[in-house]
Write a protein that holds these residues in place. Sequence first.
Motif, mmCIF file in Angstrom:
data_model
loop_
_atom_site.group_PDB
_atom_site.id
_atom_site.type_symbol
_atom_site.label_atom_id
_atom_site.label_comp_id
_atom_site.label_asym_id
_atom_site.label_seq_id
_atom_site.Cartn_x
_atom_site.Cartn_y
_atom_site.Cartn_z
ATOM 1 N N ILE A 299 11.863 -0.586 -1.300
ATOM 2 C CA ILE A 299 11.600 0.860 -1.330
ATOM 3 C C ILE A 299 10.092 1.079 -1.517
ATOM 4 N N GLY A 300 9.468 1.747 -0.575
ATOM 5 C CA GLY A 300 8.067 2.157 -0.734
ATOM 6 C C GLY A 300 7.062 1.021 -0.742
ATOM 7 N N GLN A 301 7.392 -0.065 -0.020
ATOM 8 C CA GLN A 301 6.513 -1.241 -0.029
ATOM 9 C C GLN A 301 5.755 -1.406 1.290
ATOM 10 N N ASN A 302 4.761 -2.287 1.239
ATOM 11 C CA ASN A 302 3.974 -2.627 2.431
ATOM 12 C C ASN A 302 4.210 -4.084 2.781
ATOM 13 N N ILE A 303 4.402 -4.373 4.053
ATOM 14 C CA ILE A 303 4.408 -5.773 4.495
ATOM 15 C C ILE A 303 3.198 -5.973 5.408
ATOM 16 N N VAL A 304 2.326 -6.887 4.987
ATOM 17 C CA VAL A 304 1.136 -7.205 5.775
ATOM 18 C C VAL A 304 1.510 -8.264 6.813
ATOM 19 N N PRO B 293 -10.033 3.624 8.230
ATOM 20 C CA PRO B 293 -9.510 2.953 7.024
ATOM 21 C C PRO B 293 -9.103 3.937 5.930
ATOM 22 N N MET B 294 -9.859 5.020 5.774
ATOM 23 C CA MET B 294 -9.474 6.040 4.781
ATOM 24 C C MET B 294 -8.111 6.627 5.118
ATOM 25 N N ALA B 295 -7.904 6.906 6.392
ATOM 26 C CA ALA B 295 -6.634 7.519 6.825
ATOM 27 C C ALA B 295 -5.472 6.569 6.561
ATOM 28 N N LYS B 296 -5.655 5.288 6.859
ATOM 29 C CA LYS B 296 -4.554 4.349 6.661
ATOM 30 C C LYS B 296 -4.304 4.110 5.159
ATOM 31 N N ALA B 297 -5.352 4.140 4.359
ATOM 32 C CA ALA B 297 -5.162 4.021 2.904
ATOM 33 C C ALA B 297 -4.381 5.234 2.390
ATOM 34 N N ALA B 298 -4.693 6.405 2.929
ATOM 35 C CA ALA B 298 -3.950 7.618 2.543
ATOM 36 C C ALA B 298 -2.489 7.485 2.966
ATOM 37 N N LEU B 299 -2.262 6.928 4.145
ATOM 38 C CA LEU B 299 -0.887 6.748 4.623
ATOM 39 C C LEU B 299 -0.107 5.810 3.701
ATOM 40 N N ASP B 300 -0.765 4.757 3.226
ATOM 41 C CA ASP B 300 -0.084 3.828 2.308
ATOM 42 C C ASP B 300 0.341 4.536 1.023
ATOM 43 N N GLN B 301 -0.548 5.362 0.498
ATOM 44 C CA GLN B 301 -0.204 6.081 -0.734
ATOM 45 C C GLN B 301 0.876 7.124 -0.461
ATOM 46 N N TYR B 302 0.807 7.753 0.727
ATOM 47 C CA TYR B 302 1.839 8.723 1.105
ATOM 48 C C TYR B 302 3.205 8.030 1.173
ATOM 49 N N THR B 303 3.220 6.808 1.696
ATOM 50 C CA THR B 303 4.483 6.051 1.777
ATOM 51 C C THR B 303 5.109 5.913 0.396
ATOM 52 N N ARG B 304 4.272 5.554 -0.602
ATOM 53 C CA ARG B 304 4.805 5.360 -1.956
ATOM 54 C C ARG B 304 5.363 6.669 -2.524
ATOM 55 N N SER B 305 4.611 7.765 -2.326
ATOM 56 C CA SER B 305 5.072 9.058 -2.855
ATOM 57 C C SER B 305 6.332 9.516 -2.130
ATOM 58 N N ALA B 306 6.335 9.386 -0.804
ATOM 59 C CA ALA B 306 7.505 9.824 -0.024
ATOM 60 C C ALA B 306 8.718 8.975 -0.402
ATOM 61 N N ALA B 307 8.488 7.676 -0.611
ATOM 62 C CA ALA B 307 9.608 6.771 -0.904
ATOM 63 C C ALA B 307 10.301 7.166 -2.196
ATOM 64 N N ILE B 308 9.510 7.468 -3.210
ATOM 65 C CA ILE B 308 10.114 7.785 -4.508
ATOM 66 C C ILE B 308 10.738 9.183 -4.474
ATOM 67 N N VAL C 280 9.975 3.995 8.750
ATOM 68 C CA VAL C 280 8.977 2.918 8.677
ATOM 69 C C VAL C 280 7.661 3.476 9.213
ATOM 70 N N ASN C 281 6.625 3.403 8.393
ATOM 71 C CA ASN C 281 5.295 3.840 8.811
ATOM 72 C C ASN C 281 4.476 2.632 9.249
ATOM 73 N N VAL C 282 3.588 2.842 10.216
ATOM 74 C CA VAL C 282 2.713 1.744 10.651
ATOM 75 C C VAL C 282 1.294 2.065 10.211
ATOM 76 N N SER C 283 0.831 1.284 9.248
ATOM 77 C CA SER C 283 -0.507 1.462 8.693
ATOM 78 C C SER C 283 -1.420 0.415 9.321
ATOM 79 N N SER C 284 -2.203 -0.278 8.502
ATOM 80 C CA SER C 284 -3.138 -1.287 9.027
ATOM 81 C C SER C 284 -3.704 -2.082 7.856
ATOM 82 N N ILE C 285 -4.229 -3.270 8.164
ATOM 83 C CA ILE C 285 -4.917 -4.000 7.096
ATOM 84 C C ILE C 285 -6.247 -3.345 6.724
#
Length: 281
Positions: free
Chosen positions: A254-259, A164-179, A145-150
């Motif tokens: 799998i590979g989702q974000n919960i706000v 914000p750029m770093a957390k947006a990158a983390l969100d995309q990394y989550t999707r790639s890592a998940a798949i 589980v990764n902790v990003s941000s709104i």
Amino acid sequence: MPGRFEGKVAIITGSSNGIGRETALLFAKEGAQVTVTGRNLERLEKSRQALLDAGIPESNFLIVSADITTGSGQDKLIGETLEKFGKLNILVNNAGASIKDPENKTGISQGLDVYEQTMKINVESVIGLTQKTRPHLAKTKGDIVNVSSIVAVKAGWSLLAYYPMAKAALDQYTRSAAIDLISEGIRVNTVNPGIVQTGFHESEFGWSAEEAKKFYDDMGANRSSIPVGFAGRPEHIAKTIAFLADRDSSEYIIGQNIVVDGGTTLVLGIHANVLNSLSNS
Ligand code: NDP
């Protein structure tokens, strides 16, 4: 009744304070053996005390002081965990920070050194820990589980550009890592918190605890900032992390974000004033 994390071993980064400490406590109360980590020894001691106060025996937790932006810090964290507990089931990549500009510059005037430090802690440390824990999590069919941000959502952030750029990158990394990892049985998901009452904003803006408290109170009182009417507490995020780390609860996610933000990201500037006038009437 056994807790839902009975028999599981979890590393929770950034657990010397805030959201991470609360998550370590929750996991340990629900039966996990947890590794608590951060750089600051005084903060780590507070986490140790909080676990003992909650009745968690020393045999069920490990404290590791490590800077996870370094390869050696990552190796120490994983190595000592495996040495004490023998396996790894859950990795919570929670440590993160908005790096304060040494010259108090804001927005896109902030220097590249701030950018690099921001990416190191919020993104590169997650990449390193994910790569290095992969074989261990594959063995246990583990969960990340990764902790990003709104701040990662599609909006402009005039005060800070790089966090914000770093957390947006983390969100995309989550999707790639998940798949990439799901074929090995490893799930990866992300929690995106809104404003949460921790030490985060003290570090971000160099505030005192009183200044931070005033900020949380003011934000909570303004329903166009936080519609639910109060700033979040660490347990709100810890409970969501636990949900995503618990396969029984969330196996098919799998590979989702919960706000988790009390409604903050639902408010647009065009209706903020209407919300405020309704809540004041
Ligand atoms: P805190 O500042 O209270 O805690 C941050 C934690 O990260 C500390 O335990 C700190 O440990 C650790 N950490 C920071 N840098 C390093 C490093 N180089 N190596 C190892 N550990 C490090 O913040 P929160 O609990 O609020 O933050 C947790 C996560 O939540 C972060 O990813 C943050 O971005 C995110 N978040 C927080 C929000 C909030 O409003 N609080 C909102 C949205 C997202 P130490 O100081 O001991 O090194």
